[in-house]
Structures are given as structure tokens and as C-alpha cells.
Design a protein around this motif. Structure first.
Motif, PDB file in Angstrom:
ATOM      1  N   CYS A 139      -6.817  -1.524   0.217  1.00  0.00           N
ATOM      2  CA  CYS A 139      -5.817  -1.983   1.170  1.00  0.00           C
ATOM      3  C   CYS A 139      -6.469  -2.710   2.347  1.00  0.00           C
ATOM      4  O   CYS A 139      -7.382  -2.167   2.969  1.00  0.00           O
ATOM      5  CB  CYS A 139      -5.023  -0.772   1.663  1.00  0.00           C
ATOM      6  N   CYS A 142      -0.552   3.763   3.293  1.00  0.00           N
ATOM      7  CA  CYS A 142      -0.163   3.529   4.680  1.00  0.00           C
ATOM      8  C   CYS A 142       1.191   2.833   4.785  1.00  0.00           C
ATOM      9  O   CYS A 142       1.736   2.698   5.883  1.00  0.00           O
ATOM     10  CB  CYS A 142      -1.230   2.710   5.409  1.00  0.00           C
ATOM     11  N   ALA A 176      -5.270  -3.091   5.150  1.00  0.00           N
ATOM     12  CA  ALA A 176      -4.900  -2.422   6.388  1.00  0.00           C
ATOM     13  C   ALA A 176      -5.661  -1.113   6.586  1.00  0.00           C
ATOM     14  O   ALA A 176      -6.197  -0.857   7.669  1.00  0.00           O
ATOM     15  CB  ALA A 176      -3.397  -2.172   6.412  1.00  0.00           C
ATOM     16  N   CYS A 177      -5.711  -0.269   5.555  1.00  0.00           N
ATOM     17  CA  CYS A 177      -6.280   1.070   5.743  1.00  0.00           C
ATOM     18  C   CYS A 177      -7.468   1.348   4.825  1.00  0.00           C
ATOM     19  O   CYS A 177      -8.143   2.359   4.990  1.00  0.00           O
ATOM     20  CB  CYS A 177      -5.203   2.134   5.537  1.00  0.00           C
ATOM     21  N   CYS A 184       0.834  -1.198   0.000  1.00  0.00           N
ATOM     22  CA  CYS A 184       0.000   0.000   0.000  1.00  0.00           C
ATOM     23  C   CYS A 184       0.871   1.250   0.000  1.00  0.00           C
ATOM     24  O   CYS A 184       1.780   1.379   0.801  1.00  0.00           O
ATOM     25  CB  CYS A 184      -0.909  -0.003   1.223  1.00  0.00           C
TER      26      CYS A 184
HETATM   27 ZN   LIG Z   1      -3.039   0.909   3.316  1.00  0.00          ZN
END
Ligand SMILES: [Zn+2]
Length: 69
Positions: free
Chosen positions: A24, A9, A26-27, A6
Motif C-alpha cells: 500500500c 488502512c 499509504a500504509c 487497501c
Molecule cells: Zn494501506
């Protein structure tokens, strides 16, 4: 598994491929790069079909070499 990296992030790693997901893990940013291995995909997956098409196009584009000197 697929890999992601990503740019929003900075996270990277692996995740279980989900054809519905383009963000993503994660984010949630869309500014993410995924690497999905063809063998991870079922043959009826749209992404797999596209990969096969592109591979076929590439193969047809290249003139076949008679020898590799
Ligand atoms: Zn991310």
C-alpha cells in the motif's frame, strides 16, 4: 497511473505504477489490491507479459462461437 484499494488502512486512489512495489502506498500493508492498466506497462514488464499470457490462454480456452443469437 494505477489504482489501489487497501483493506488494511481503507485508503484508495491512484498512484504511479511501480513494478517493484507490492504494498500500500499509504500504509505499506501487503493487504492491498492494485489495478494496473495493461497500456501503462511496457511490453517487457513481467506483469505485462503475464497479462498477455493469461489473455492468450483465455482466448484459446473459449470455443469460438459461429454466431451470437
Ligand atoms: Zn494501506
Amino acid at each position: 497511473m494505477a489504482e489501489f484499494r487497501c483493506r488494511a488502512c481503507g485508503q484508495e486512489g491512484t498512484w504511479v505504477y511501480d513494478p517493484e512495489r507490492y504494498t500500500c502506498p499509504a500504509c505499506g500493508s501487503i493487504d492491498v489490491h492494485f489495478v494496473v492498466f495493461r497500456h501503462e506497462l511496457p511490453d517487457d514488464d513481467p506483469a505485462a507479459k503475464r497479462m498477455d499470457e493469461l489473455a492468450t490462454e483465455e482466448a484459446n480456452k473459449r470455443p469460438k462461437k459461429e454466431s451470437e443469437d
